[in-house]
Every structure is written in C-alpha cells, then in structure tokens.
Design an enzyme around this catalytic site. Structure first.
Site, PDB file in Angstrom:
ATOM      1  N   ASP A   1     -10.842  -3.821 -17.840  1.00 42.82           N
ATOM      2  CA  ASP A   1     -11.230  -4.764 -18.905  1.00 42.82           C
ATOM      3  C   ASP A   1      -9.974  -5.349 -19.542  1.00 42.82           C
ATOM      4  OD1 ASP A   1     -12.227  -6.108 -21.106  1.00 42.82           O
ATOM      5  OD2 ASP A   1     -13.174  -4.351 -22.025  1.00 42.82           O
TER       6      ASP A   1
ATOM      7  N   HIS B   1       0.810  -1.229   0.000  1.00 44.51           N
ATOM      8  CA  HIS B   1       0.000   0.000   0.000  1.00 44.51           C
ATOM      9  C   HIS B   1       0.839   1.273   0.000  1.00 44.51           C
ATOM     10  CE1 HIS B   1      -3.420   2.488   0.230  1.00 44.51           C
ATOM     11  NE2 HIS B   1      -4.109   1.885   1.172  1.00 44.51           N
TER      12      HIS B   1
END
Length: 456
Positions: A380, A166
């Site tokens: 996608d 992170h």
C-alpha cells in the site's frame, strides 16, 4: 468487462533516472549466499501492481512523487539494492554498495484502469511499455539491481511495475522492500520490519558436504521445446469448482492431507507433459519452490530478504506420469517437498560451490512458484491495496517457458481463486488447454495420441 488482451494504448515516458538513498549509506562489499549465485537465478523477474484512485485523502497527491520519495527513504535501510553486482573468483557474486541508486521511470498512459477489464491477470496488454527495458540496464553484473516504473492512468489510477535482479531477493524478500517503500511513502519513520542481510547462513560448509541426491540439478542431455519465437502466453483461473473437480480424482487417503497447491500442481504437471509430447520413456521433472525460512532452527529472521527457497524435484517418466492416476503424481510431489530441511539447504549450498553454481535441470522440466501468500497485493503506497499484485507473466527465467506462478485473484464474479500464467509453444498450449479441460470435466484423456506408438 472481460480481460482485453487486444487493448492498445500509448505510454509517454520521461527520461529514466536513478533514485539514490535519501541519506548517505555505507560503501562496502556484501557477498550473496552460496544458494543465490546459482545460474538459475541470474535473470530479471518482472512484477506489476495496479492501484485504483479511490482514496479521497490522496486526491491531490501524485503517485509518482509519493513513490519516488518512498523509494529513496526505503533505500536507506535496503541500501544494497542501490549498489551493483560484481563477480569474483569462483563465479561468486558480491554486491558493491555504491549508493548509485535504482533505476526509475515516470510515465503516463492514455488508458483507464476500467479498460483493462475487471479481471486483471497476465498477460497484460502493452506490458513492455508499462515496464520499459531501458537499453543497457538489464545486465546481471554492473547494472541497476531494480528498475521501477510508475505509470499514471488518465482516470487517476496508476500502475507500479518493478524488475528485480533475482539473485538479490525472492518473492518474500522483494515484498518486504515494496512494503517498506509503501510505509515510508505513507509517512513512517522506519520500516515496520527492519531488513536483515545475514546471507552467511546459507553459505557452503568447509569442506562442502553434499548430503542429498539433488535431482533438480542433474545434468540431462536433450532439448527443451522450441521454437522460442512461437511462445504463447495464457492464464487459467482455478476457483473452488475447479479445485473440487481435481480433488475428486484423488484417492481418499490423500484428499485430507494434500494442499490445494499440491493437487493443482499434480494436475498441471500431467497436462503440461502431454502438451510437450516427450518420449514416454524420457524422465520428466516437476520442480516445486519451497520457502525454507521456517525450516531452520531457529527460523530465519523476519527481515531476511534474500533468496531462501529450495527447488526439490519430483521425477518420473512421462509414460508413468500420464498413464497413472492423478494420485501418483501427487505422492511424488509431496515426497519431494518433504525433503526440504535445514540440512537440505546446506547441501544445496555445498553443491553450488562444489560444482560451479549450475543451472537447475530444464529438459522436460516444469517449475511452479506459489506466491499466493507472498503479500504482493497487500503493498500500500497510500491508495490502498492493489487490485492486482504479483508476477507480471509466466515463462520467465534464464530459459524461457519453464516457470509458472500461482497468483491470488478474484474473478469477475467476485470469487477468490488462483490464476496461473503459463508459457508454451502455440501448438502445445492448445493441447494443454484441452487436457486441462478434460481433466476438470472428468473426461478420459487419450494418452496414446500424445506419444509415439512405437514407444508405448
């Protein structure tokens, strides 16, 4: 079909490999910003994406190979992700851009997407098999900054799971990388949004000038709930009916100016506080993650993929929070969020350098992160958008159980809403669910039974 947490299946994994950038990249050292190397970001955060195999043009394509190639090509632009984190003087974190690569696992599971149920939401069954924790790979320093596993399902669908250090990126930042992987996998020559490092923008001033009272980083003595080995994970769905029920309990002057997320946060803060049963005189904190990209003048570049958020805290006592109407909590939350400005971000960076990069306060603290607009579901790889995309579970962080996420979800009835994964000790989870149910149904909550009588 309902969400089936009892679902069990076998996952066959290949040997983990390292995917290097498709072309040679610079060997250099890049400092993280002074906001990023704080203690509270030094952990691994998991993301999971489910994709349905319904694109005829991709019928003969192997998602593992397509994504593997997309990662290699995207790393040419996002080459710091292929490096390793080092720590230098003053606990400063620096990326050595070594080009070693990100860790990648190819896998197959003997399960179909349909078996997961129509409502895909955390906690996911067999999650530790869908994002395998490769021994020795999970360190913050000197370890791969990304671990990615692509698991083929026997119906032709697949799961993309990712673990991120992170300190390197926030939700908006990792989505930029994931979208770049998708674009490259679909044949693009370059990412539509080129990455921007520019971490110096969020560095401390010389000398540091802390100009805000950052209550989110106050040192508070006490303990958070225990035991950690009895943590329960559940998700709760909030559609238009649930949100309307909450809004009815808010004063008219706050209804039109408060966002859905703010209303939801106020409600959840009260319910969770009742669940953990603090002393009514103890302070409790609600930390709201605020994306600060637009707070700068000029705003941070579109391609900025580092951590660029603040964590302002709304603070009150448990007794005041739970005995006052919902509007009380809501106003505290709105006030805390309004504090975030460019100057506030510089003040946070200055505080980190001046005080040794501390962890945010965790005692009696609840932190929520809104990823409804982060764009996880839009990623996608050639098979269309994800049927679920976003954080894999709640309760992640250096201290387990403190954090939840707001994730966009369409339920079994086709209604769009928000799902909230939450992590609490088992007994506290039951109290939380009861308090939430009473709130949504307009029932009075017996506040007294959640606190010791002698303290009221």
């Amino acid at each position: 079909m309902a969400h089936d947490q009892s679902l069990s299946f076998e996952v066959c994994r290949r040997k983990p490999e390292l995917i290097r950038p498709a072309k040679q990249t610079p060997h250099e050292f890049k400092k993280l910003s002074d906001v990023e190397d704080q203690e509270g970001l030094r952990f691994q955060i998991p993301v999971i994406q489910f994709y349905k195999h319904n694109n005829e043009s991709m019928q003969e394509r192997d998602p593992v190979q397509v994504i593997r190639e997309g990662i290699a090509r995207a790393l040419v632009y996002y080459y710091p992700f292929a490096g390793r984190l080092r720590e230098v003087d003053g606990r400063k974190l620096v990326v050595e851009c070594t080009g070693e690569g990100v860790m990648f696992i190819e896998a197959d599971a003997d399960v179909t997407l349909e078996q997961f149920g129509d409502a895909l939401q955390p906690p996911f069954p067999c999650f530790d098999q869908l994002l395998f924790d490769v021994p020795g790979s999970g360190g913050i320093l000197d370890s791969p900054l990304l671990l990615i596993q692509v698991t083929r399902l026997k119906c032709g669908s697949f799961i993309f799971a990712l673990r991120l250090n992170h300190t390197m990126a926030d939700a908006a930042g990792i989505v930029l990388f994931m979208k770049a992987v998708g674009e490259m996998a679909r044949g693009a020559a370059t990412p539509s949004t080129l990455p921007v490092w520019d971490r110096h923008i969020l560095n401390a001033r010389v000398p540091p000038q802390v100009t805000f009272n950052h209550r989110e980083y106050e040192e508070v003595k006490g303990t958070i709930f225990t035991p950690f080995d009895d943590l329960a994970h559940r998700s709760f769905f909030f559609g238009s009916t649930e949100i309307s029920a909450m809004r009815k309990q808010i004063p008219p002057h706050l209804r039109s100016c408060s966002t859905t997320i703010e209303v939801l946060t106020a409600c959840l803060w009260r319910c969770r506080t009742l669940a953990i049963k603090p002393n009514p005189d103890e302070e409790v904190r609600m930390i709201c993650i605020v994306n600060a990209r637009s707070k700068f003048n000029p705003p941070l570049p579109d391609g900025y993929y580092g951590n660029a958020f603040a964590i302002p805290a709304a603070v009150t006592t448990a007794g005041k929070l739970c005995n006052n109407p919902l509007g009380f909590a809501l106003e505290l939350i709105r006030k805390a969020k309004r504090e975030v400005t460019e100057e506030y971000m510089h003040s946070v960076a200055d505080l980190m350098v001046a005080t040794g990069r501390p962890h945010f306060t965790v005692v009696n603290t609840y932190l929520v992160s809104d990823v409804t607009r982060a764009g996880f579901g839009e990623v996608d790889f050639g098979w269309g958008e994800a049927v679920y995309g976003g954080p894999a579970k709640g309760g992640v962080g250096v201290i387990p159980g403190v954090t939840s996420f707001y994730i966009p979800l369409r339920n079994r009835q086709g209604e769009k809403g928000i799902v909230l994964p939450i992590c609490l000790p088992s007994a506290a989870m039951e109290i939380f669910a009861e308090a939430l149910n009473n709130t949504l149904n307009g029932k009075e909550i017996e506040i007294a039974k959640h606190f010791t009588q002698s303290s009221l």
